[in-house]
Scaffold this motif. Sequence first.
Motif, PDB file in Angstrom:
ATOM      1  N   UNK A  58       0.836  -1.203   0.000  1.00 35.85           N
ATOM      2  CA  UNK A  58       0.000   0.000   0.000  1.00 35.85           C
ATOM      3  C   UNK A  58       0.871   1.254   0.000  1.00 35.85           C
ATOM      4  N   UNK A  59       1.928   1.252   0.811  1.00 34.48           N
ATOM      5  CA  UNK A  59       2.812   2.421   0.892  1.00 34.48           C
ATOM      6  C   UNK A  59       3.491   2.693  -0.444  1.00 34.48           C
ATOM      7  N   UNK A  60       3.969   1.648  -1.095  1.00 42.30           N
ATOM      8  CA  UNK A  60       4.667   1.814  -2.371  1.00 42.30           C
ATOM      9  C   UNK A  60       3.724   2.357  -3.434  1.00 42.30           C
ATOM     10  N   UNK A  61       2.522   1.784  -3.545  1.00 39.26           N
ATOM     11  CA  UNK A  61       1.568   2.232  -4.556  1.00 39.26           C
ATOM     12  C   UNK A  61       1.062   3.640  -4.263  1.00 39.26           C
ATOM     13  N   UNK A  62       1.199   4.083  -3.010  1.00 36.39           N
ATOM     14  CA  UNK A  62       0.826   5.451  -2.648  1.00 36.39           C
ATOM     15  C   UNK A  62       1.982   6.424  -2.814  1.00 36.39           C
TER      16      UNK A  62
END
Length: 236
Positions: free
Chosen positions: A22-26
């Motif tokens: 989630x952090x990477x895609x954000x």
Amino acid sequence: MKKHIPNLITLANLFLGCCAVVSILAGQYMAGFWFILGAVLADYADGLVARLLGVYSDLGKELDSIADMVSFGVAPGAIYYMLLLSASGQEGAEGLQWAAAPGFLVSAFSGYRLAKFNLDDRQTDGFIGLPTPSSTMFAAGLMLIYTLDSYGIGHGVVASPYPLYAIIVLQSYLLIAEVPMFALKFKSLRWAGNEVKFIFAGIAALLLIIIREAAFSAVVALYVIFSVARQLVHRS
């Protein structure tokens, strides 16, 4: 109760892997890196704790593969997806961008490797092919280089999608290649029999001190080179 402790650590790996994706895609790359690092430590700890406690279960084996698929399969694919978005000038675009979708080839081949690993009884003291945590740390290293750019080379490394495509293809191949690679597990601290491991660990530590975030990808590349060289020496 103690038989559940390794599984709880594996679940921590899975939780951290989900947070990393989630952090990477954000676009929160530093948070993604720390979540991945935490997942790597949890992945190492669950096996260590299981051995220390003398507990083993088929459930733990299957759970470990599921956790690894997220943390070391989906997460590196997400990294390459976001790097390709930036390299192809589509950063911030909505919906699936097909120019960046090949990043998830690493996820697909990681899944194949994890399934193959569970059926391969040759990989007890070492690995056949690139381990998924190492594959993920290589991708995370590229993400750190791109994000921190301490040496002014970050955007140069990923400025074009074509080098990234080449890296993705090579990395996907190494995940399933019949290439023996040594494990960094020390059964003893004696020099004899552990020469390659000690030398590799020393060089890796030195690289982390000297080139900092650029070291993670370099260390994994060095790991592959050491493994291939070690196999060639044994054959000769």
